[in-house]
Design a protein around this motif. Structure first.
Motif, mmCIF file in Angstrom:
data_model
loop_
_atom_site.group_PDB
_atom_site.id
_atom_site.type_symbol
_atom_site.label_atom_id
_atom_site.label_comp_id
_atom_site.label_asym_id
_atom_site.label_seq_id
_atom_site.Cartn_x
_atom_site.Cartn_y
_atom_site.Cartn_z
ATOM 1 N N GLU A 58 0.842 -0.776 -0.330
ATOM 2 C CA GLU A 58 -0.271 -0.480 0.008
ATOM 3 C C GLU A 58 0.634 1.343 -0.306
ATOM 4 O OE1 GLU A 58 -3.097 -0.305 2.564
ATOM 5 O OE2 GLU A 58 -3.243 -2.101 2.244
ATOM 6 N N ILE A 59 1.032 1.634 1.219
ATOM 7 C CA ILE A 59 2.110 2.868 0.936
ATOM 8 C C ILE A 59 3.439 2.396 1.786
ATOM 9 C CG2 ILE A 59 2.477 5.072 2.587
ATOM 10 C CD1 ILE A 59 -0.651 5.888 2.800
ATOM 11 N N ASN A 60 4.214 3.028 0.547
ATOM 12 C CA ASN A 60 5.792 2.392 0.639
ATOM 13 C C ASN A 60 6.222 3.505 1.792
ATOM 14 O OD1 ASN A 60 7.416 4.550 -1.061
ATOM 15 N ND2 ASN A 60 6.330 3.280 -2.744
ATOM 16 N N GLY A 61 7.955 3.220 2.275
ATOM 17 C CA GLY A 61 8.206 3.762 3.405
ATOM 18 C C GLY A 61 8.607 4.640 1.989
ATOM 19 N N LEU A 62 8.898 5.390 1.692
ATOM 20 C CA LEU A 62 9.469 6.641 0.522
ATOM 21 C C LEU A 62 8.289 7.305 0.497
ATOM 22 C CD1 LEU A 62 10.807 5.227 -2.509
ATOM 23 C CD2 LEU A 62 12.226 6.919 -0.706
ATOM 24 N N GLU A 63 7.069 6.400 -0.055
ATOM 25 C CA GLU A 63 5.404 8.004 0.079
ATOM 26 C C GLU A 63 5.509 8.507 1.610
ATOM 27 O OE1 GLU A 63 2.458 10.073 -0.636
ATOM 28 O OE2 GLU A 63 3.698 9.198 -1.943
ATOM 29 N N LEU A 64 5.446 7.833 2.931
ATOM 30 C CA LEU A 64 5.637 7.592 3.695
ATOM 31 C C LEU A 64 6.008 8.596 4.267
ATOM 32 C CD1 LEU A 64 4.248 6.793 6.796
ATOM 33 C CD2 LEU A 64 5.746 5.368 7.144
ATOM 34 N N VAL A 82 15.780 4.921 7.102
ATOM 35 C CA VAL A 82 15.510 4.291 6.570
ATOM 36 C C VAL A 82 16.362 2.685 7.188
ATOM 37 C CG1 VAL A 82 15.504 3.238 3.806
ATOM 38 C CG2 VAL A 82 14.849 5.330 4.263
ATOM 39 N N TYR A 83 15.281 1.424 7.121
ATOM 40 C CA TYR A 83 16.386 0.018 6.909
ATOM 41 C C TYR A 83 15.612 -0.832 6.256
ATOM 42 C CZ TYR A 83 17.370 -3.847 9.702
ATOM 43 O OH TYR A 83 18.178 -4.859 10.379
ATOM 44 N N THR A 84 16.178 -0.793 4.989
ATOM 45 C CA THR A 84 15.753 -1.377 3.698
ATOM 46 C C THR A 84 16.321 -2.182 3.570
ATOM 47 O OG1 THR A 84 14.512 -1.451 1.214
ATOM 48 C CG2 THR A 84 16.861 0.367 2.577
ATOM 49 N N GLY A 85 15.496 -3.351 2.656
ATOM 50 C CA GLY A 85 16.363 -4.524 1.825
ATOM 51 C C GLY A 85 16.791 -4.812 0.552
ATOM 52 N N ALA A 86 16.429 -3.418 -0.123
ATOM 53 C CA ALA A 86 16.439 -2.564 -1.145
ATOM 54 C C ALA A 86 17.601 -2.483 -2.269
ATOM 55 C CB ALA A 86 15.258 -1.796 -1.471
ATOM 56 N N ARG A 87 18.436 -3.446 -1.234
ATOM 57 C CA ARG A 87 19.971 -3.514 -1.934
ATOM 58 C C ARG A 87 20.246 -3.460 -3.731
ATOM 59 N NH1 ARG A 87 24.030 -5.733 1.288
ATOM 60 N NH2 ARG A 87 22.854 -6.056 3.069
ATOM 61 N N ASP A 88 19.185 -4.253 -3.789
ATOM 62 C CA ASP A 88 19.538 -4.901 -5.096
ATOM 63 C C ASP A 88 18.409 -3.810 -6.182
ATOM 64 O OD1 ASP A 88 21.496 -6.707 -4.899
ATOM 65 O OD2 ASP A 88 19.587 -8.084 -4.248
ATOM 66 N N ARG A 89 18.201 -3.285 -5.824
ATOM 67 C CA ARG A 89 17.268 -2.235 -6.998
ATOM 68 C C ARG A 89 17.875 -1.012 -6.877
ATOM 69 N NH1 ARG A 89 14.340 -5.310 -3.130
ATOM 70 N NH2 ARG A 89 12.801 -7.141 -3.676
ATOM 71 N N ARG A 90 18.518 -0.534 -7.999
ATOM 72 C CA ARG A 90 19.282 0.412 -8.062
ATOM 73 C C ARG A 90 18.134 1.518 -7.999
ATOM 74 N NH1 ARG A 90 23.983 -1.091 -11.672
ATOM 75 N NH2 ARG A 90 24.723 -2.820 -10.059
ATOM 76 N N LEU A 91 17.122 1.649 -8.372
ATOM 77 C CA LEU A 91 16.362 2.586 -9.177
ATOM 78 C C LEU A 91 15.707 3.614 -7.282
ATOM 79 C CD1 LEU A 91 14.604 5.057 -10.158
ATOM 80 C CD2 LEU A 91 13.411 3.577 -10.588
ATOM 81 N N VAL A 92 15.241 2.674 -6.727
ATOM 82 C CA VAL A 92 14.921 2.580 -5.296
ATOM 83 C C VAL A 92 15.876 2.946 -4.586
ATOM 84 C CG1 VAL A 92 13.717 1.255 -3.116
ATOM 85 C CG2 VAL A 92 13.038 0.757 -5.363
ATOM 86 N N ARG A 94 18.447 5.187 -5.100
ATOM 87 C CA ARG A 94 18.577 6.452 -5.434
ATOM 88 C C ARG A 94 17.497 6.922 -4.836
ATOM 89 N NH1 ARG A 94 18.390 7.087 -11.101
ATOM 90 N NH2 ARG A 94 16.701 8.091 -10.658
ATOM 91 N N LYS A 95 16.848 6.758 -5.012
ATOM 92 C CA LYS A 95 15.019 7.833 -4.771
ATOM 93 C C LYS A 95 15.274 6.974 -3.139
ATOM 94 C CE LYS A 95 11.955 7.047 -8.237
ATOM 95 N NZ LYS A 95 9.997 6.629 -8.564
ATOM 96 N N VAL A 96 15.512 6.179 -2.478
ATOM 97 C CA VAL A 96 16.250 6.623 -0.760
ATOM 98 C C VAL A 96 16.924 7.833 -0.711
ATOM 99 C CG1 VAL A 96 17.197 5.277 1.108
ATOM 100 C CG2 VAL A 96 14.903 3.930 -0.907
ATOM 101 N N GLU A 97 18.176 7.415 -1.253
ATOM 102 C CA GLU A 97 19.216 8.558 -0.524
ATOM 103 C C GLU A 97 18.843 9.635 -0.708
ATOM 104 O OE1 GLU A 97 22.393 6.945 -3.551
ATOM 105 O OE2 GLU A 97 22.610 5.525 -2.197
ATOM 106 N N GLU A 98 18.282 10.275 -1.923
ATOM 107 C CA GLU A 98 17.178 11.031 -2.645
ATOM 108 C C GLU A 98 16.050 11.953 -2.071
ATOM 109 O OE1 GLU A 98 16.356 10.941 -6.512
ATOM 110 O OE2 GLU A 98 17.814 11.141 -6.970
ATOM 111 N N SER A 99 15.839 11.039 -1.053
ATOM 112 C CA SER A 99 14.577 11.515 -0.205
ATOM 113 C C SER A 99 15.599 12.221 1.571
ATOM 114 C CB SER A 99 14.032 10.198 0.260
ATOM 115 O OG SER A 99 14.551 9.424 1.526
ATOM 116 N N ARG A 100 17.205 11.561 1.585
ATOM 117 C CA ARG A 100 17.600 12.650 2.472
ATOM 118 C C ARG A 100 18.040 11.862 3.906
ATOM 119 N NH1 ARG A 100 20.973 15.841 1.293
ATOM 120 N NH2 ARG A 100 21.305 17.153 2.971
#
Length: 135
Positions: A58-64, A82-92, A94-100
């Motif tokens: 539903e609402i992912n962490g970036l949207e939250l 941010v505590y995530t297992g998204a390491r293999d998803r480069r786009l995700v 990058r968006k995590v890093e951009e969310s600062r």
């Protein structure tokens, strides 16, 4: 009064493991299993730190994170890990890093490593390095 930590994580075993270990350190811990519950909990709890998973239904962490930042009454002064297992998803990632967020920690990691990243975020501003963003 103990610092308050909100763990927004959809995996129940990890959620309970984090809560158990944070409580052992003397913190008050609230749990949310999805993004919508995370918004409601942030409003109710007004935590000092939010531990935020990214990959949730539903609402992912970036949207939250975006929603929290757009409503300062929900998280002014709140630190975000941010505590995530998204390491293999480069786009995700990058968006995590951009969310600062204030910190990013990749799953899986041990409890000690998690605490070494999370607990310094609760130190007074003068005692820690400047964060990346938070709320």
């Amino acid at each position: 009064m103990a610092e308050k930590i909100l763990v927004v994580e959809d995996e129940p075993t990890l959620q309970e493991t984090l809560a158990y270990n944070l409580k052992r350190q003397g913190y008050t811990v609230d749990l949310a299993g999805d993004g919508q519950s995370g918004i409601e909990a942030a409003r109710r709890v007004q935590p000092n730190l939010i531990v935020l998973d990214i990959m949730m239904p539903e609402i992912n962490g970036l949207e939250l994170l975006h929603r929290l930042r757009s409503r300062p009454e929900l998280c002014t002064g709140t630190k975000i890990l941010v505590y995530t297992g998204a390491r293999d998803r480069r786009l995700v990632m990058r968006k995590v890093e951009e969310s600062r967020p204030d910190a990013i920690l990749l799953k899986p990691t041990g409890v000690e490593d998690f605490l070494q990243v999370a607990l310094p975020l609760l130190q007074p501003a003068a005692a820690r390095m400047p964060g990346l963003g938070g709320c």
